[in-house]
Design an enzyme around this catalytic site. Structure first.
Site, PDB file in Angstrom:
ATOM      1  N   CYS A 207      -5.934  33.062   5.451  1.00  0.00           N
ATOM      2  CA  CYS A 207      -4.650  32.924   6.121  1.00  0.00           C
ATOM      3  C   CYS A 207      -4.323  31.445   6.376  1.00  0.00           C
ATOM      4  O   CYS A 207      -4.001  30.724   5.445  1.00  0.00           O
ATOM      5  CB  CYS A 207      -4.633  33.751   7.402  1.00  0.00           C
ATOM      6  SG  CYS A 207      -2.970  34.080   8.023  1.00  0.00           S
ATOM      7  N   HIS A 304      -6.841  39.470   6.330  1.00  0.00           N
ATOM      8  CA  HIS A 304      -7.805  39.549   7.425  1.00  0.00           C
ATOM      9  C   HIS A 304      -8.583  40.866   7.322  1.00  0.00           C
ATOM     10  O   HIS A 304      -8.085  41.853   6.777  1.00  0.00           O
ATOM     11  CB  HIS A 304      -7.096  39.493   8.776  1.00  0.00           C
ATOM     12  CG  HIS A 304      -6.486  38.169   9.088  1.00  0.00           C
ATOM     13  ND1 HIS A 304      -7.242  37.049   9.378  1.00  0.00           N
ATOM     14  CD2 HIS A 304      -5.182  37.773   9.146  1.00  0.00           C
ATOM     15  CE1 HIS A 304      -6.439  36.030   9.615  1.00  0.00           C
ATOM     16  NE2 HIS A 304      -5.194  36.432   9.483  1.00  0.00           N
TER      17      HIS A 304
END
Length: 367
Positions: A207, A304
């Site tokens: 991310c 994630h």
């Protein structure tokens, strides 16, 4: 909000009665009235020895003790958003095997390139994984499966500490990517990361970590601070622009490494574009995600929960150099520990009184 409150104190830290009485004393009268009782958590020893203190607490405060939960050894519960200091304070840095003949500081290791690339796995038997603790680190529970993995020596490394040698460096997510990138640079991580890659190390960006690895990060709306742009680490041919609408979704797909199935979630305001994305790291149901560098040393993704999928974790660990990777089912472990805690709550707390205090109906489980 007028709702009943239970004060829970950790006796393992010490001073549990001062903690409870002091907290209660600092509350306003209306707040004190909402407190319906106490729970003592993580108790070790003979409850009979604690009972006089529990009796005094009830007499002194007029509030009931609803139970005493025992210390559950080895219990793993995912932490809240802030990274607990205990996870990176006073932990031993990854140490190379004496057979390597080098020190543990990455700054020293990079001066001995002939030994760096293969020393750690072959010498110590465990994969050495490090993650910098960014000032605004997010989603740190991404790494719980690695911390619990018996074949991994995992370290969170505070910025400003010596950077230990490792097989794998992971740049984590961030709530303020440009600010954390600046902090990473000021802490002296940029050159060691480049040396790490030069001599065979592997690098993952998740991310915000993916965004840092690109050429630039743009925040024209000032979503994470002052509006502007930052130069990235320049390790991937991509750039990221932060947008007002955040992307939130559960996803599943396949790693481009070994075709391993993977699932997780996305939560990011950044939208990345560039040539690097033509070589995706993951194929998700809604499209391609992330990138694997042309030399195969960098894996970057917005996903994630990447390490919660056992097959995906095994594939990534083999890619990082752990040839015989065997990952336990993290999701099953998490569920088992939650059940273990629930059983303790049912056994040691006055659940009938709790239901009455919180006006809950009688509940039963068909197991």
């Amino acid at each position: 909000m007028d709702c009943p409150v239970i004060l829970i104190a950790d006796i393992d830290r010490g001073g549990v009665f001062a903690h409870l009485v002091g907290t209660l004393a600092l509350l306003s009268e209306s707040e004190q009235a909402r407190v319906v009782g106490f729970v003592i958590n993580r108790f070790r020893g003979d409850l009979a020895l604690l009972q006089p203190g529990l009796d005094w607490l009830e007499q002194h405060t007029g509030k009931p003790v609803l139970g005493v939960l025992p210390y559950l050894h080895g219990l793993h519960l995912e932490a809240e958003d802030a990274l607990p200091v205990a996870l990176f304070a006073h932990q031993p840095s990854p140490q190379p095997s004496p057979a390597c003949g080098i020190t543990s500081d990455l700054a020293d290791v990079v001066d001995q390139p002939s030994r760096m690339a293969s020393c750690f796995i072959r010498g110590g038997g465990k994969l050495r994984v490090i993650v910098p603790v960014l000032p605004h680190i997010s989603n740190h529970t991404d790494f719980d499966p690695l911390r619990l993995h018996p074949q991994i020596e995992f370290s969170f490394v505070a910025l400003g500490e010596a950077i230990p040698a490792a097989d794998l460096i992971i740049l984590p997510g961030s709530k303020a990517v440009r600010g954390d990138l600046d902090s990473l640079r000021k802490a002296g991580w940029e050159a060691p990361i480049r040396h790490h890659l030069r001599y065979g190390g592997k690098l993952i960006g998740i991310c915000g970590g993916l965004q840092m690895l690109g050429r630039s990060i743009h925040d024209p709306l000032g979503l994470e601070g002052e509006a502007g742009s930052s130069i990235g680490l320049g390790l991937l041919e991509l750039s990221t622009t932060l947008q007002a609408e955040k992307q939130l979704r559960n996803v599943r797909g396949t790693l481009m490494l070994e075709g391993a199935p993977v699932s997780g979630y996305e939560i990011h305001a950044g939208v990345s574009a560039g040539h690097a994305l033509q070589h995706p790291a993951v194929q998700l149901e809604h499209g391609a995600d992330g990138t694997i560098s042309s030399d195969g040393q960098i894996f970057a993704t917005y996903l994630h929960g990447l390490f919660e999928s056992s097959a995906a974790t095994d594939a990534l660990l083999r890619w990082a150099g752990l040839r015989e990777a065997t990952t336990l089912d993290y999701r099953a472990r998490r569920e088992a520990d939650l059940e273990r805690l629930a059983d303790a709550v049912e056994q040691y707390l006055d659940t009938a009184q709790l239901r009455e205090l919180f006006t809950l109906e009688e509940m039963s489980c068909a197991n």
